[in-house]
Design an enzyme around this catalytic site. Structure first.
Site, PDB file in Angstrom:
ATOM      1  N   CYS A 254       0.833  -1.200   0.000  1.00  6.85           N
ATOM      2  CA  CYS A 254       0.000   0.000   0.000  1.00  6.85           C
ATOM      3  C   CYS A 254       0.876   1.261   0.000  1.00  6.85           C
ATOM      4  O   CYS A 254       1.451   1.616  -1.024  1.00  6.85           O
ATOM      5  CB  CYS A 254      -0.970  -0.043   1.180  1.00  6.85           C
ATOM      6  SG  CYS A 254      -2.357   1.126   1.016  1.00  6.85           S
TER       7      CYS A 254
ATOM      8  N   HIS B 253      -3.549  -5.245   0.520  1.00  7.86           N
ATOM      9  CA  HIS B 253      -2.980  -5.698   1.797  1.00  7.86           C
ATOM     10  C   HIS B 253      -3.022  -7.219   1.924  1.00  7.86           C
ATOM     11  O   HIS B 253      -4.002  -7.788   2.420  1.00  7.86           O
ATOM     12  CB  HIS B 253      -3.751  -5.074   2.966  1.00  7.86           C
ATOM     13  CG  HIS B 253      -3.502  -3.615   3.144  1.00  7.86           C
ATOM     14  ND1 HIS B 253      -2.522  -3.122   3.970  1.00  7.86           N
ATOM     15  CD2 HIS B 253      -4.119  -2.539   2.588  1.00  7.86           C
ATOM     16  CE1 HIS B 253      -2.527  -1.802   3.927  1.00  7.86           C
ATOM     17  NE2 HIS B 253      -3.481  -1.423   3.090  1.00  7.86           N
TER      18      HIS B 253
ATOM     19  N   GLU C 212      -1.492  -8.924   4.045  1.00  5.43           N
ATOM     20  CA  GLU C 212      -1.342  -9.286   5.466  1.00  5.43           C
ATOM     21  C   GLU C 212      -2.638  -9.161   6.262  1.00  5.43           C
ATOM     22  O   GLU C 212      -2.764  -9.738   7.353  1.00  5.43           O
ATOM     23  CB  GLU C 212      -0.254  -8.410   6.115  1.00  5.43           C
ATOM     24  CG  GLU C 212      -0.695  -7.023   6.567  1.00  5.43           C
ATOM     25  CD  GLU C 212      -0.840  -6.000   5.448  1.00  5.43           C
ATOM     26  OE1 GLU C 212      -0.990  -4.806   5.747  1.00  5.43           O
ATOM     27  OE2 GLU C 212      -0.811  -6.386   4.251  1.00  5.43           O
TER      28      GLU C 212
END
Length: 313
Positions: A164, A254, A256
């Site tokens: 990001c 993202h 994660e």
């Protein structure tokens, strides 16, 4: 020198006496020092050391000490109360997603001005740059310092996974253009189309044609660096994933995050009027309809950071 001059049984008896802990043997130098300590008046050469090591290895409880891989997270956002309570902080979220047993991960809160020293950069195998509510194209002191450090890492060919805000920082230092997203903020779950012609068989992406990923951004890469390969795109964003050579890999989304974290972010940014009501509703609707490709994304990022697979074209 004749190996017979060494009393191998005596060495074994000395090193395997009761209550002695297993011997830790790492490199040739370690074996040399061990043997030199026992027989200080004997000169050794590599062939003799190797022969002795082979003889001892059949009798000693030897543990081979592997070099510990070391990684660092450049955290560009403060921990939310929710993430601190549920996961102990974003650092744990990242390590859980991209870390493996036996590795060392260090945290640098770059948003607070924490950076590794220049002479420590070489110690790391890879770096991850997190997302942030800050704009990657501004001239804030810590962002300028982050760019400076990333330029050094780029020259060193250190692996950097940009996520990001981190994706945009890497674009910036490589000469690309970053700004407000042309089609507006992107929040929720969305699909990325992978440009298969740019993927070598057996590479990080294998036969992947698309990926579902969590998105949470209002800025984007407007123009990818000339040196970049744009690997993924979507209806909302032309540069979802790009790579540079073999050491830079960047995601606008993202990999994660999970749905719990996304829902908390949606509520938080909505309260501070960071996004409009219509975007909030679309984001929550996407969460109900789409599942992120979490496992595939985590493995892809790990493969990149650890160099486990064939490289991208």
């Amino acid at each position: 020198m004749d190996l017979s001059c060494w009393d191998i049984p005596k060495l074994i008896n000395l090193l395997t006496r009761p209550n002695r802990k297993p011997v830790l043997l790492d490199q040739t130098e370690s074996v040399y020092l061990l043997l030199l300590h026992i027989c200080p008046n004997t000169s050794l050469n590599p062939l003799i050391i190797n022969n002795i090591f082979i003889s001892l290895s059949h009798a000693l409880p030897i543990t081979m000490v592997k070099q510990v891989r070391r990684y660092a997270l450049f955290q560009a956002t403060p921990d939310s109360e929710f993430v601190k309570e549920m996961y102990g902080g974003y650092f744990n979220v990242f390590v859980s997603a991209f870390g493996d047993e036996g590795e060392q991960w260090d945290l640098f809160r770059v948003i607070d001005g924490e950076f590794p020293r220049d002479d420590d950069l070489e110690k790391y195998d890879g770096f991850v740059i997190s997302g942030s509510l800050h704009d990657a194209f501004t001239e804030e002191d810590w962002i300028i310092e982050l760019c400076t450090v990333c330029k050094k890492l780029d020259v060193m060919k250190k692996k950097i996974l940009g996520i990001c805000f981190g994706h945009q920082i890497i674009c910036r230092i490589r000469g690309g253009k970053v700004g407000r997203a042309r089609r507006g903020p992107d929040l929720g779950l969305g699909n990325i189309t992978i440009v298969k012609d740019l993927i070598k068989p057996g590479g990080y992406f294998d036969e992947t044609e698309s990926l579902s990923i969590i998105k949470c951004h209002r800025d984007e890469v407007l123009e990818a660096p000339e040196s970049a390969i744009v690997i993924g795109f979507s209806e909302k964003c032309d540069v979802e994933i790009f790579s540079v050579e073999d050491h830079l890999l960047c995601f606008q989304g993202h990999p994660e995050y999970n749905k719990e974290i996304l829902l908390e972010i949606i509520d938080r940014v909505h309260k501070i009027k960071f996004i409009e009501e219509e975007i909030v509703e679309k984001a929550k609707d996407s969460i109900e309809k789409i599942e992120p490709d979490t496992q595939r994304l985590h493995m892809l990022c790990k493969n990149f950071l650890k160099g486990r697979r064939t490289h991208l074209v």
